[in-house]
Design a protein around this motif. Structure first.
Motif, mmCIF file in Angstrom:
data_model
loop_
_atom_site.group_PDB
_atom_site.id
_atom_site.type_symbol
_atom_site.label_atom_id
_atom_site.label_comp_id
_atom_site.label_asym_id
_atom_site.label_seq_id
_atom_site.Cartn_x
_atom_site.Cartn_y
_atom_site.Cartn_z
ATOM 1 N N GLN A 192 0.833 -1.207 0.000
ATOM 2 C CA GLN A 192 0.000 0.000 0.000
ATOM 3 C C GLN A 192 0.868 1.256 0.000
ATOM 4 O O GLN A 192 0.557 2.227 -0.687
ATOM 5 C CB GLN A 192 -0.947 0.010 1.215
ATOM 6 C CG GLN A 192 -1.905 1.182 1.211
ATOM 7 C CD GLN A 192 -2.791 1.230 -0.032
ATOM 8 O OE1 GLN A 192 -3.430 0.261 -0.392
ATOM 9 N NE2 GLN A 192 -2.802 2.375 -0.694
ATOM 10 N N LYS A 220 2.075 1.820 -3.446
ATOM 11 C CA LYS A 220 0.979 2.379 -4.254
ATOM 12 C C LYS A 220 0.789 3.864 -3.957
ATOM 13 O O LYS A 220 0.507 4.649 -4.865
ATOM 14 C CB LYS A 220 -0.321 1.624 -3.997
ATOM 15 C CG LYS A 220 -0.358 0.248 -4.621
ATOM 16 C CD LYS A 220 -1.650 -0.467 -4.303
ATOM 17 C CE LYS A 220 -1.616 -1.886 -4.829
ATOM 18 N NZ LYS A 220 -2.799 -2.661 -4.437
ATOM 19 N N ASN A 221 0.955 4.269 -2.702
ATOM 20 C CA ASN A 221 0.841 5.685 -2.339
ATOM 21 C C ASN A 221 1.936 6.513 -3.000
ATOM 22 O O ASN A 221 1.692 7.630 -3.453
ATOM 23 C CB ASN A 221 0.888 5.865 -0.822
ATOM 24 C CG ASN A 221 -0.361 5.356 -0.133
ATOM 25 O OD1 ASN A 221 -1.387 5.123 -0.772
ATOM 26 N ND2 ASN A 221 -0.268 5.158 1.160
ATOM 27 N N TYR A 273 1.372 12.843 4.294
ATOM 28 C CA TYR A 273 0.213 11.957 4.372
ATOM 29 C C TYR A 273 0.466 11.006 5.525
ATOM 30 O O TYR A 273 1.204 10.041 5.375
ATOM 31 C CB TYR A 273 0.015 11.151 3.086
ATOM 32 C CG TYR A 273 -0.042 11.977 1.832
ATOM 33 C CD1 TYR A 273 -0.916 13.044 1.719
ATOM 34 C CD2 TYR A 273 0.775 11.685 0.752
ATOM 35 C CE1 TYR A 273 -0.973 13.795 0.575
ATOM 36 C CE2 TYR A 273 0.713 12.436 -0.399
ATOM 37 C CZ TYR A 273 -0.160 13.488 -0.485
ATOM 38 O OH TYR A 273 -0.212 14.243 -1.627
#
Length: 198
Positions: free
Chosen positions: A68, A71-72, A180
């Motif tokens: 993940q 992917k970020n 983030y």
């Protein structure tokens, strides 16, 4: 005697079955080094920077969490762009009738973050709205921003009287940082705006 042997065998079976999930969990947990290595290698492919803000909040690192995070990085890198805006934010006229300061802006975007970068230009304007010189230029983040951390201006280039008399085309290059959660992403970005001095 049979009860004692049964209890010993039962306790051995229970201890094996209880420790097996713990060992399986340990085998699925990866190190922080694996996480950092995966996201930095992915970031290099796109020429962006990435780092961890707080290792303590990463929690248990699994392959799914690493996938993940990769992917970020891809999402950040593939959505970086600027949006030109040709509307002046405000203007002022100095005590010298021919010197004006105007502010334009452009937006920087990297999903899901964004920020507005203001561009201040002070120019001498002669008759016929012709810009004869630029005495000051500055770019900075102001206004609404999401998941935005910082902006550092590297350069501001200007073209006077473009596309016609009374306009300044400003092209700004800087370094934008977005946060983030526990990860920060950063990249050089170039934006532009057309500033009306008429």
């Amino acid at each position: 005697m049979k009860k004692i042997i049964f209890l010993i065998v039962a306790s051995i079976v229970c201890s094996i079955s209880l420790t097996q999930p713990i060992h399986a969990k340990e085998q699925n947990t990866l190190s922080v080094e694996n996480y950092v290595s995966a996201i930095t290698e992915e970031a290099k492919k796109y020429n962006v920077d990435v780092w961890i803000n707080d290792y303590e909040t990463l929690g248990e690192i699994t392959q799914d969490k690493i996938d993940q995070a990769v992917k970020n990085v891809q999402l950040f890198a593939t959505t970086i762009h600027t949006e030109e805006n040709n509307t002046n934010l405000h203007s002022s006229i100095s005590t010298y009738a021919s010197t004006k300061t105007r502010t334009g802006y452009f937006d920087i975007v990297a999903a899901p973050g964004s920020a507005t970068i203001n561009v201040d230009i002070t120019a001498s304007v002669s008759s016929g709205n012709k810009i004869s010189s630029i005495s000051r230029k500055n770019a900075y983040q102001a206004g609404v921003a999401f998941f935005f951390s910082s902006w550092t201006t590297h350069s501001i280039s200007t073209t006077m009287n473009s596309p016609s008399n009374g306009y300044v085309k400003a092209v700004v290059t800087g370094y934008a940082v977005f946060n983030y959660g526990v990860t920060s992403y950063a990249s050089n970005m170039t934006g532009s705006c057309l500033i009306d001095f008429r």
